[in-house]
Design a protein around this motif. Sequence first.
Motif, PDB file in Angstrom:
ATOM      1  N   ASN A   5       0.858  -1.270   0.025  1.00  0.00           N
ATOM      2  CA  ASN A   5       0.191   0.041   0.148  1.00  0.00           C
ATOM      3  C   ASN A   5       0.929   1.307   0.062  1.00  0.00           C
ATOM      4  OD1 ASN A   5      -0.900   2.050   1.623  1.00  0.00           O
ATOM      5  ND2 ASN A   5      -2.987   0.971   1.242  1.00  0.00           N
ATOM      6  N   ILE A   6       0.546   2.173  -0.955  1.00  0.00           N
ATOM      7  CA  ILE A   6       1.387   3.214  -1.131  1.00  0.00           C
ATOM      8  C   ILE A   6       1.650   4.240   0.028  1.00  0.00           C
ATOM      9  CG2 ILE A   6      -0.476   4.912  -1.840  1.00  0.00           C
ATOM     10  CD1 ILE A   6       3.193   4.390  -3.271  1.00  0.00           C
ATOM     11  N   ASN A   7       0.543   4.329   1.068  1.00  0.00           N
ATOM     12  CA  ASN A   7       0.646   5.171   2.176  1.00  0.00           C
ATOM     13  C   ASN A   7       1.691   4.390   3.206  1.00  0.00           C
ATOM     14  OD1 ASN A   7      -1.039   6.973   1.259  1.00  0.00           O
ATOM     15  ND2 ASN A   7      -2.879   6.043   1.861  1.00  0.00           N
ATOM     16  N   GLU A   8       1.462   3.187   3.388  1.00  0.00           N
ATOM     17  CA  GLU A   8       2.300   2.267   4.060  1.00  0.00           C
ATOM     18  C   GLU A   8       3.998   2.411   3.656  1.00  0.00           C
ATOM     19  OE1 GLU A   8       2.563  -2.322   5.005  1.00  0.00           O
ATOM     20  OE2 GLU A   8       0.526  -1.555   4.729  1.00  0.00           O
ATOM     21  N   LEU A   9       4.139   2.417   2.318  1.00  0.00           N
ATOM     22  CA  LEU A   9       5.232   2.733   1.763  1.00  0.00           C
ATOM     23  C   LEU A   9       5.954   3.831   2.193  1.00  0.00           C
ATOM     24  CD1 LEU A   9       7.212   1.077  -0.106  1.00  0.00           C
ATOM     25  CD2 LEU A   9       6.279   2.503  -1.861  1.00  0.00           C
ATOM     26  N   ILE A  10       5.230   4.974   2.081  1.00  0.00           N
ATOM     27  CA  ILE A  10       5.550   6.588   2.389  1.00  0.00           C
ATOM     28  C   ILE A  10       5.765   6.506   3.877  1.00  0.00           C
ATOM     29  CG2 ILE A  10       4.797   9.015   2.563  1.00  0.00           C
ATOM     30  CD1 ILE A  10       3.277   8.332  -0.068  1.00  0.00           C
ATOM     31  N   GLY A  11       5.192   5.707   4.686  1.00  0.00           N
ATOM     32  CA  GLY A  11       5.387   5.886   5.990  1.00  0.00           C
ATOM     33  C   GLY A  11       6.890   5.171   6.367  1.00  0.00           C
ATOM     34  N   ASN A  12       7.006   4.069   5.533  1.00  0.00           N
ATOM     35  CA  ASN A  12       8.377   3.344   5.794  1.00  0.00           C
ATOM     36  C   ASN A  12       9.259   4.019   5.334  1.00  0.00           C
ATOM     37  OD1 ASN A  12       7.121   0.999   6.494  1.00  0.00           O
ATOM     38  ND2 ASN A  12       7.213   0.092   4.740  1.00  0.00           N
ATOM     39  N   ILE A  13       9.135   4.920   4.174  1.00  0.00           N
ATOM     40  CA  ILE A  13      10.382   5.822   3.905  1.00  0.00           C
ATOM     41  C   ILE A  13      10.689   7.127   4.974  1.00  0.00           C
ATOM     42  CG2 ILE A  13      11.086   7.366   2.156  1.00  0.00           C
ATOM     43  CD1 ILE A  13       9.378   6.361   0.123  1.00  0.00           C
ATOM     44  N   GLU A  14       9.546   7.630   5.589  1.00  0.00           N
ATOM     45  CA  GLU A  14       9.843   8.276   6.600  1.00  0.00           C
ATOM     46  C   GLU A  14      10.503   7.726   7.835  1.00  0.00           C
ATOM     47  OE1 GLU A  14       6.072  10.212   7.418  1.00  0.00           O
ATOM     48  OE2 GLU A  14       6.261  11.537   5.635  1.00  0.00           O
ATOM     49  N   GLY A  44      21.381   0.031  -2.560  1.00  0.00           N
ATOM     50  CA  GLY A  44      20.884   0.883  -1.448  1.00  0.00           C
ATOM     51  C   GLY A  44      19.402   0.891  -1.357  1.00  0.00           C
ATOM     52  N   ILE A  45      18.975   1.358  -0.195  1.00  0.00           N
ATOM     53  CA  ILE A  45      17.293   1.249   0.070  1.00  0.00           C
ATOM     54  C   ILE A  45      16.781   2.354  -0.966  1.00  0.00           C
ATOM     55  CG2 ILE A  45      15.538   1.934   1.710  1.00  0.00           C
ATOM     56  CD1 ILE A  45      17.444   0.407   3.946  1.00  0.00           C
ATOM     57  N   ILE A  46      17.354   3.612  -0.708  1.00  0.00           N
ATOM     58  CA  ILE A  46      16.628   4.704  -1.839  1.00  0.00           C
ATOM     59  C   ILE A  46      16.708   4.050  -3.210  1.00  0.00           C
ATOM     60  CG2 ILE A  46      16.924   7.050  -2.698  1.00  0.00           C
ATOM     61  CD1 ILE A  46      15.547   6.952   0.174  1.00  0.00           C
ATOM     62  N   GLN A  67       7.929  11.892  -2.295  1.00  0.00           N
ATOM     63  CA  GLN A  67       8.217  11.553  -1.108  1.00  0.00           C
ATOM     64  C   GLN A  67       9.579  11.035  -1.218  1.00  0.00           C
ATOM     65  OE1 GLN A  67       6.393  12.050   1.495  1.00  0.00           O
ATOM     66  NE2 GLN A  67       8.156  11.412   3.029  1.00  0.00           N
ATOM     67  N   LEU A  68      10.053  10.426  -2.223  1.00  0.00           N
ATOM     68  CA  LEU A  68      11.292   9.885  -2.411  1.00  0.00           C
ATOM     69  C   LEU A  68      12.496  10.868  -2.706  1.00  0.00           C
ATOM     70  CD1 LEU A  68      12.179   6.842  -2.416  1.00  0.00           C
ATOM     71  CD2 LEU A  68      11.964   6.941  -4.849  1.00  0.00           C
ATOM     72  N   ASN A  69      12.067  11.989  -3.490  1.00  0.00           N
ATOM     73  CA  ASN A  69      12.799  13.039  -3.543  1.00  0.00           C
ATOM     74  C   ASN A  69      13.215  13.620  -2.208  1.00  0.00           C
ATOM     75  OD1 ASN A  69      13.194  12.613  -6.238  1.00  0.00           O
ATOM     76  ND2 ASN A  69      11.655  13.984  -6.955  1.00  0.00           N
ATOM     77  N   LYS A  70      12.127  13.854  -1.457  1.00  0.00           N
ATOM     78  CA  LYS A  70      12.377  14.666  -0.252  1.00  0.00           C
ATOM     79  C   LYS A  70      13.230  13.882   0.612  1.00  0.00           C
ATOM     80  CE  LYS A  70       8.933  15.877   3.214  1.00  0.00           C
ATOM     81  NZ  LYS A  70       7.608  15.862   3.680  1.00  0.00           N
ATOM     82  N   ALA A  71      12.995  12.467   0.683  1.00  0.00           N
ATOM     83  CA  ALA A  71      14.117  11.615   1.380  1.00  0.00           C
ATOM     84  C   ALA A  71      15.602  11.874   0.966  1.00  0.00           C
ATOM     85  CB  ALA A  71      13.554  10.403   1.413  1.00  0.00           C
ATOM     86  N   LYS A  72      15.705  11.727  -0.411  1.00  0.00           N
ATOM     87  CA  LYS A  72      17.025  12.172  -0.810  1.00  0.00           C
ATOM     88  C   LYS A  72      17.588  13.003  -0.360  1.00  0.00           C
ATOM     89  CE  LYS A  72      16.703   9.630  -5.126  1.00  0.00           C
ATOM     90  NZ  LYS A  72      16.567   9.923  -6.678  1.00  0.00           N
TER      91      LYS A  72
END
Length: 350
Positions: A5-14, A44-46, A67-72
């Motif tokens: 689930n995409i929301n779960e994934l975004i939570g995981n990234i955070e 790597g994870i990213i 979200q990914l760009n923000k994380a990077k």
Amino acid sequence: MDIVNINELIGNIELFVNKICGKIKKSDIKELRILKTKCFGKNGIITNFSKSLPQYNVSDRKKFGLQLNKAKKILEDAIVKRIEKSKSVYRDSEPHHEKLSYSKDFCFPFPKGSLHPIIQTIQDIIAIFKSLGFAVVDGPELETDWYNFEALNIPEDHPSRDVQDTFYLNENGIKKLLRTHTSPGQIHIMEKQLPPIKIIVPGRVYRNETSDASHSSIFYQIEGLEISENITFMDLKAVLVEFINRFFMSELNLRFRPSYFQFTEPSAEVDIQCNFCKGKGCKICKNLGWMEVLGCGMVHPNVLKSVNYDFQKYIGYAFGIGVERITMLKHNINDIRLFYENDLRFLKQF
Ligand code: PHE
């Protein structure tokens, strides 16, 4: 990576970003490198998150991508900040550089370097001549024809120039050359002051030579000069015998062999008896029983004239020592090129 689930994934990234940022702050430079690979390396994870992007539909992909760009960006900033901090630690308090391991790098015995044999010889020679009352002076490596040849009684058409061919250059329209010997140092000092003069001039010299076991286009010499009112060849002899005995740390048999230099008259070369065959003749001394150490002589009146000295009043001697040559004789080194190759197996012996 499994589709989740995409929301779960975004939570995981955070979660991942928060955890790694905490670690980055506390890591040393070595650990930082590992963390960087863990995020952005091939596996790597990213990197893996990015790889999984195409599996999602357009709107999820957009959310996920943002979200990914923000994380990077957060991770990269944290890494840069950490590197900057480590640099300032290094700058502010020298010995605390994180790369040093206190147990490994500061333990006994300290790994020690040593002076290059040429430098050691120059220092030894300087120490001996200083104790004999000589002052040490410097001279330029880039010379005019006057200092290197003319003033030393070597006119332009003289055949002895052939053996000292060198490299010529042009400096602001003035023809210059790389000095072929340290003898121009004699002229510089005599132009500046009146006798008494008692100096040595150590320095690098250049010749247009093909390099082989006994020749190099760059090498070192030490010039000696004493000028006063009552100097004789005996003074020259006494100084050189004393120098050679002290440099080789034994009383060697020597001989003064008549020779020829344009700027000295009479001229001589000093030979030491071959230490390997004790004068019988061997491969090292080319069957001569003797080995040449240096050139010397009484300063030619024409040289005194060229610096406007009263040649009726003043007299002196000069000598020139080849630094590589005398080092080779002392340590039984048979190839001059060994000095310039920086092979640690050779250098560690001194
Ligand atoms: N300049 C001479 C050379 O390079 C050495 C030398 C110096 C000889 C002083 C005599 C007097 O060969």
